[in-house]
Design an enzyme around this catalytic site. Sequence first.
Site, PDB file in Angstrom:
ATOM      1  N   THR A  61     -17.737   8.908  -4.257  1.00  0.00           N
ATOM      2  CA  THR A  61     -17.042   8.419  -5.465  1.00  0.00           C
ATOM      3  C   THR A  61     -16.646   6.961  -5.254  1.00  0.00           C
ATOM      4  OG1 THR A  61     -14.842   9.010  -4.639  1.00  0.00           O
ATOM      5  CG2 THR A  61     -16.008  10.703  -5.907  1.00  0.00           C
ATOM      6  N   TYR A  74      -2.325   6.661   2.586  1.00  0.00           N
ATOM      7  CA  TYR A  74      -2.998   7.732   1.841  1.00  0.00           C
ATOM      8  C   TYR A  74      -2.706   9.076   2.508  1.00  0.00           C
ATOM      9  CZ  TYR A  74      -6.706  10.303  -0.564  1.00  0.00           C
ATOM     10  OH  TYR A  74      -7.404  11.218  -1.316  1.00  0.00           O
ATOM     11  N   GLY A  75      -2.796   9.101   3.834  1.00  0.00           N
ATOM     12  CA  GLY A  75      -2.514  10.336   4.570  1.00  0.00           C
ATOM     13  C   GLY A  75      -1.095  10.824   4.358  1.00  0.00           C
ATOM     14  N   VAL A 118     -16.354  13.065  -0.657  1.00  0.00           N
ATOM     15  CA  VAL A 118     -17.208  13.019  -1.846  1.00  0.00           C
ATOM     16  C   VAL A 118     -17.647  11.578  -2.151  1.00  0.00           C
ATOM     17  CG1 VAL A 118     -17.365  13.668  -4.287  1.00  0.00           C
ATOM     18  CG2 VAL A 118     -15.938  15.015  -2.738  1.00  0.00           C
ATOM     19  N   GLN A 170       0.831  -1.214   0.000  1.00  0.00           N
ATOM     20  CA  GLN A 170       0.000   0.000   0.000  1.00  0.00           C
ATOM     21  C   GLN A 170       0.864   1.262   0.000  1.00  0.00           C
ATOM     22  OE1 GLN A 170      -3.466   0.328   2.445  1.00  0.00           O
ATOM     23  NE2 GLN A 170      -3.751  -1.876   2.619  1.00  0.00           N
TER      24      GLN A 170
END
Length: 276
Positions: free
Chosen positions: A230, A192-193, A228, A104
Site C-alpha cells: 500500500t 507507529y509501534g 501489505v 511524529q
Amino acid sequence: MASKVVVVTGSNKGVGFGIVRALCKNFKGDVILTARNPELGASAVKELEKEGLSPKFHQLDINDHESIVKLRDFLQSTYQGLDVLVNNAGIAYKQASTAPIAEQAEVTLKTNYFATLDACEVLYPLLRPHARVSNVSSMVSQFALAKCSDEFKSRFVSKDITMDELTGIMKKFVQSAQKGTHKEEGFSDSCYGMSKIGVTVMSMIQQREMDKKGSQDIVINACCPGYVNTDMTSGKGSLTIDQGAETPAYLALLPPDVKEPRGQFVREKKVAKWSM
C-alpha cells in the site's frame, strides 16, 4: 426492521478498500465505505460498483469529533444501530521521513490512538447484540512491546490496566518523545509501534468492559493485516490489499456466540502472542 450495517473507517484505498470489497461480498447488509474526502470516497464506491458490488458512502474524518458525531447520528436515524465496526483509519510516517520524533509521536498517536478511541466512544453505544468490532493494529505493536521497559510491558499485558491508565501512558510517550527522553523512560523508539500498542491494548480493555456490563455477545478484537503493498508501506509489502483484508474481515464476520477470539490480538486469522 432496519437493515444490518457495517462501517469501515479510512476505506477509500489500501487495506480499508480491500475490507469493504470483502464485506460487500460476504456481509448480509449495507457496507459503508468512509473517507475524509467525499470525492475520493465517491470514486472508490464507483470502482467497486464496476465489480458489481454496492457499498454506500459516508464522509468520516476520525480526527474531527463532529464528523464522527454526524456519522453516529446518520447510523442512528437510518439503521437504529450498528452491527460491525472496522477501525482501519490510520497513518504512518515513512521510514525515510526526516520529521523530528516530537512531531511524529504527536501526529501518529493523535490519529492512530486518540482519534480511534474517540470513534469507539462515540459509536459503541450504537452496537447491537452480536456486534463485531475489528480494530486494525499491526505486528509492529508486538515488536514495540518487546522494546519497552519491563515496567511498561507488565502494564501493557496486564488484565487490570484501565483505559484511563492506557491513555495516560500514551500521553506520557508523546510528552517524552517531545523532550527526546522516550527511550530512557522505557518506551520503544517506534511512534507507529507505540500507537499500535495503544490500539491492541485498547481492544482488550474494551472487550473486558463490554463483558463486565453484560453486553450480549459483542466481540472486539485487534488484528494485524500483514505486510501489505500500500501507500503506507511505500509499495514494499508482499501481500495484496485483498490478502491484507482477510483477517480484519474474518473478525468482522465472526459467528454468533463465538468463544475465541474475544478481546485478543489476531494475526493470519489466529490468536497471536501478547505477553512479556
